[in-house]
Structures are given as C-alpha cells and as structure tokens.
Scaffold this motif. Structure first.
Motif, PDB file in Angstrom:
ATOM      1  N   ALA A  13      29.487  44.968  35.626  1.00  0.00           N
ATOM      2  CA  ALA A  13      30.910  45.074  35.963  1.00  0.00           C
ATOM      3  C   ALA A  13      31.355  43.899  36.828  1.00  0.00           C
ATOM      4  CB  ALA A  13      31.186  46.393  36.669  1.00  0.00           C
ATOM      5  N   ASP A  14      30.479  43.435  37.712  1.00  0.00           N
ATOM      6  CA  ASP A  14      30.810  42.267  38.533  1.00  0.00           C
ATOM      7  C   ASP A  14      31.002  41.020  37.673  1.00  0.00           C
ATOM      8  OD1 ASP A  14      30.772  43.691  40.865  1.00  0.00           O
ATOM      9  OD2 ASP A  14      28.849  42.922  41.583  1.00  0.00           O
ATOM     10  N   THR A  52      32.025  41.038  34.535  1.00  0.00           N
ATOM     11  CA  THR A  52      33.304  41.237  33.861  1.00  0.00           C
ATOM     12  C   THR A  52      34.470  40.894  34.777  1.00  0.00           C
ATOM     13  OG1 THR A  52      32.361  42.977  32.465  1.00  0.00           O
ATOM     14  CG2 THR A  52      34.758  42.915  32.664  1.00  0.00           C
ATOM     15  N   LYS A  53      34.391  41.319  36.020  1.00  0.00           N
ATOM     16  CA  LYS A  53      35.443  41.016  36.988  1.00  0.00           C
ATOM     17  C   LYS A  53      35.566  39.512  37.198  1.00  0.00           C
ATOM     18  CE  LYS A  53      36.809  41.976  41.798  1.00  0.00           C
ATOM     19  NZ  LYS A  53      36.699  40.601  42.310  1.00  0.00           N
ATOM     20  N   ARG A  54      34.428  38.853  37.362  1.00  0.00           N
ATOM     21  CA  ARG A  54      34.453  37.405  37.564  1.00  0.00           C
ATOM     22  C   ARG A  54      34.961  36.691  36.318  1.00  0.00           C
ATOM     23  NH1 ARG A  54      35.608  33.719  41.183  1.00  0.00           N
ATOM     24  NH2 ARG A  54      34.488  31.748  40.881  1.00  0.00           N
ATOM     25  N   GLU A  74      38.587  36.375  36.466  1.00  0.00           N
ATOM     26  CA  GLU A  74      39.012  35.395  37.469  1.00  0.00           C
ATOM     27  C   GLU A  74      38.854  33.962  36.960  1.00  0.00           C
ATOM     28  OE1 GLU A  74      37.634  38.279  41.214  1.00  0.00           O
ATOM     29  OE2 GLU A  74      36.442  36.528  40.646  1.00  0.00           O
TER      30      GLU A  74
END
Length: 497
Positions: free
Chosen positions: A159-160, A162-164, A167
C-alpha cells in the motif's frame, strides 16, 4: 559534498560511433577566448574561495542531433595553474549528485588537493546542464514533493508503494508540463558528457583529464567512451555500475547500507557509555528497528520513521557523521530534544532545492528505462525488505521515472574499446555506490581500467577517505601518468572510519 548525497543508466551502443541523427564531430578548435570574470559570491557555500578562481559561460547545443539549433548556457569555473612550465592541461571535475559543480575546485582545494595536481592542471568546475546556473529547469515542486529529495521513502507495505506511485506520477506530470520541459527532455548524462567535450574545445585543449565522484563516475565513463582519443587521464571515485543511476543501481543502496552499517554499529557499541544504545553490534541493529518503529507510531516533529531510515543512509556517507548519527539515536531513544539534522532532509529545504531535485529526476529518468508498473515495484520492495531490512524497502521503491517519457536516444554501452587511461578508486563499504556496482563497471571497462579498493566505509575515496594507500595512486597518475599495473586492495587506514 558528502553530506548532501552527492550522489547520481543503462546506455547502449555508441563507443566512438555516431548515434543516428547526432553529430559526434569535434567542434572547431579555438584558443580560449572566454570572458572570464569573478565567480558569484555563493559559488562555494561554506567553503573558502581560493585565490584565482574564475567563472565564465559557454553555449552548447540543446539537442546534439541538431547541433545548429537552439543552444543553452553552461556555467564553468577555472582555477588556473600558476606553474606554466609544469602545466599539462585541464582537469575537468565533477562532485556527483548530479549537483552544481561550479564551486567544486574550491571544495577540492579545501580537501587538500595536492599542489602537484594544481600545478599540473587548470582545475575546471561546471554546473551540469539543467542544474544551478546552467540553464536551470524546474518541475515547480512543492515543499512536500521535495521532502525526500530524490531518495524514495521506505515502503512498509504494498500500500505504501501504491501511495508513493500516485505522488511520483504527479511529479512526472508536473515535469512534463513545466515551462522548462523542452529543455528537460535533453538533460542526460550522455549530453552532459558531450558538454564536457565542448568545454574542452572552448578552452583550446586537444585533450582533457577528468576527476569525478559518485554520479560523476558515470559522467566520466561516458566522456571517455564517447571521446576516447580526447580524454587524457581519467579518475573515477566511488563508482556507479555500468548502467549509471538506473533502477538496478538504486536498488543497490539496500546492499550498500547493509555493508556500511557494521562500521556504525561497532562505533556505537564501543561508546555505549556515552550513547546507551547497546553494548554489541547486534544490540545496535535491534535498536535501529526499535527506534524506527517508535517513530512510525509517534513522530517527533518532522522526524518520522521514514526520515529516520533515510538519515541512516545520509549519515553513512562520511566518517565524521557517525557521532552525530549516534547522538540523534540517543535523543530519540531517551525522548530528548533532537540535535540539528544534516544531510538529505536539510538539503530538501535549501535554496534551489526545486531545481536540484527536478534536474536530478530529468537526468536519471532520461538516461534509462525504468519499470513502468506499480506491481513490479511492489514485488521488488517485498524482496528487498527481507534481503536488506535496513534500507532495501526504500531503495526499491518507485520513482517518477516509472511515468516518464522514453529516452530521446539509445543508451551508450561502456566497453573495453579505447586507451587504457582509467583509474577507479572505491571504498569497500560505500552506502551510495556499493562495491558491487564498481566491480560491474570495472568488468565493462576491461583492460581500459585499473581499480584500487580501500578497506574503509563511507562515500568518497580520494582526499575524502583518509586512506593514503588509495590517495597515492590517484595523485601519481594525475601528475605523472603512471598507473598501477593491476588492481589491488588497500588495508584499513589508521584514522578512525
């Protein structure tokens, strides 16, 4: 330089051949008639400007495939030899990064560049295209987008990643829509190497010697590959792999931090009375994971678990940074006020950070193709989180290059074709350009290169690494042309590393 992560490309066939549509012809030779003058007051922040340092600019093609088209400006500096009877020529220099190198001659003098080298050469600095005063570019990044510099944040889960990905996709879109996007498309290490040859020609020199560190090793490798007969003595210090700053090279940071960490763990354990972090290296390593988890749950000001892990990478660069790193850990462990933070986190807030971060993204993303699916990065992060638990899940994380346009030209493959004029120097335990990458570059060069390794940690060998066994062959090669007959290793220096 070392505190600012001066850091940096799988390039395909060029050697001395011509890329389709690109002229590799030597610019018309001419005598140096540049308009030399005083350098800007801030040419070398925090470093004294040596007497005699001069600055000028030259124009180079934006796109070397159309050499008669638009030009851009490259800022250069010169510290002239004062011994004309001993002068051999020019020494092009680069500190890595890619970062501004206009003031790098001042940094080298402050690091005690031997007088014999200064007598033999006019020492030349420059800002790479797109960076500093060389037609600067901008992706118009926000402060938050600059928070980690060009180093990906640690990804604790898929998930991290995907978040990055969201960005950095936005960063890539901003770069593509920037008013400087037309320049940004032509920022590459290969084009910067061509700029070096234009600097050589503008100075009226038939050949140029070279001294480059970190990303500057890839720049030097491409310079001597593209222009083998116009490169004289080439020294590459703290080496990227044969592909430069590409995704495989970036993933090597995970291994590099693992290589370097035992030096810090031994230091902190030996000074347990002062820091209280553990009496054995194993206890120090356990403390790292404990403090990172603590900050993941409850950040202290701007220091969260991600920045804490990033600072392990940043503070591993030099021998003098081990004590400040231990002080920072102690403050986190005992809930005391934090000491001033150096390295990447500070650089991301500095004046010109948008240009520096934007220019680096342009350079590395234009140099090579990176994986383009989020899933690919999630898989690599999962592997490297286990294989290199200290920093691997950051090193393998996604960059804007995943969403970048394809490079504008084929890549340049480094080979053994050309004169045997390359000397590589390398620390055994370098967090940013690990020994594994240096060995790959050494293999690519074949008989063109000799490599000297030093039993020490940190980023930077010549002048900055405190190992006279490794310093000696560099000075000797630059001043006399005598190069070691074969690769060899230097034992640990007496000074603390």
């Amino acid at each position: 330089m070392r505190k600012t992560l001066s850091l940096g490309i799988a390039l395909a066939t060029l050697a001395t051949a011509t890329i389709p549509g690109t002229s590799q012809a030597e610019p018309p030779p001419r005598k140096d008639n540049l308009d030399w003058g005083a350098c800007p007051a801030d040419v070398s922040p925090g470093v004294p400007v040596p007497p005699g340092l001069q600055c000028a600019t030259i124009d180079v093609p934006l796109d070397y495939r159309t050499p008669g088209g638009r030009t851009i400006e490259i800022a250069i500096s010169r510290l002239p030899s004062t011994k004309p009877e001993q002068r051999r020529g020019i020494l092009l220099t680069n500190p890595g990064g890619p970062s501004s190198g206009l003031g790098y001659p001042a940094t080298l003098v402050a690091a005690k560049l031997p007088q014999s080298v200064r007598d033999a050469y006019d020492v030349i600095g420059f800002d790479p295209r797109g960076i500093g005063r060389s037609t600067p570019v901008s992706c118009e990044l926000t402060a938050e987008q600059q928070r980690y510099g060009n180093i990906p944040p640690y990804a604790r889960s898929a998930a991290d990643v995907t978040k990055r990905a969201g960005e950095v996709q936005q960063i890539a879109a901003q770069c593509a829509a920037s008013p400087t996007a037309g320049v940004m498309r032509h920022i590459s290490t290969a084009n910067t190497a061509r700029d070096l040859d234009r600097i050589r020609a503008a100075l009226g020199e038939p050949k140029a010697s070279y001294l480059g560190a970190s990303w500057g090793t890839h720049l030097g490798a491409l310079f001597t590959t593209l222009f083998p007969e116009r490169s004289d003595r080439v020294v590459l210090d703290s080496n990227l792999g044969a592909g430069g700053w590409d995704y495989p090279s970036e993933r090597l940071w995970g291994q590099g931090v693992e290589d370097r960490f035992p030096d810090f763990a031994a230091y902190a354990a030996a000074n347990h009375r002062e820091y209280g972090l553990g009496r054995t290296p194993g206890q120090i390593k356990a403390k790292y994971f404990e403090l990172a988890a603590k900050l993941d749950k409850k950040p202290v000001g701007e220091l969260d678990g991600t920045i804490f892990r990033l600072l392990l990478f940043a503070y591993s660069y030099g021998p003098t940074q081990l004590a400040p790193l231990a002080q920072l850990w102690k403050a986190v462990d005992t809930d005391q006020p934090l000491p001033p933070i150096e390295g990447t986190a500070a650089v991301a807030k500095a004046d010109g950070a948008d240009n520096l971060v934007s220019g680096r993204y342009a350079m590395i993303c234009n140099d090579s193709r990176w994986p383009t699916t989020v899933r690919a990065y999630q898989q690599k992060v999962a592997v490297d989180r286990v294989r290199y638990p200290l920093f691997g899940a950051a090193a393998a994380n996604i960059q804007p290059c995943a969403f970048w346009a394809d490079p504008t030209e084929p890549a340049v493959r480094i080979t053994d074709e050309g004169p045997s004029n390359v000397l590589m120097v390398q620390n055994d335990r370098d967090p940013a350009t690990p020994l594994a990458g240096a060995k790959a570059l050494r293999k690519a060069f074949g008989d063109r290169a000799v490599m000297v390794t030093a039993d020490q940690g940190g980023h930077g060998t010549y002048l900055f690494g405190r190992n006279q066994c490794a310093n000696y062959p560099v000075t000797t090669f630059l001043t006399t042309g005598e190069r070691p007959a074969h690769d060899y290793a230097c034992s640990a220096a007496a000074a603390p590393q």
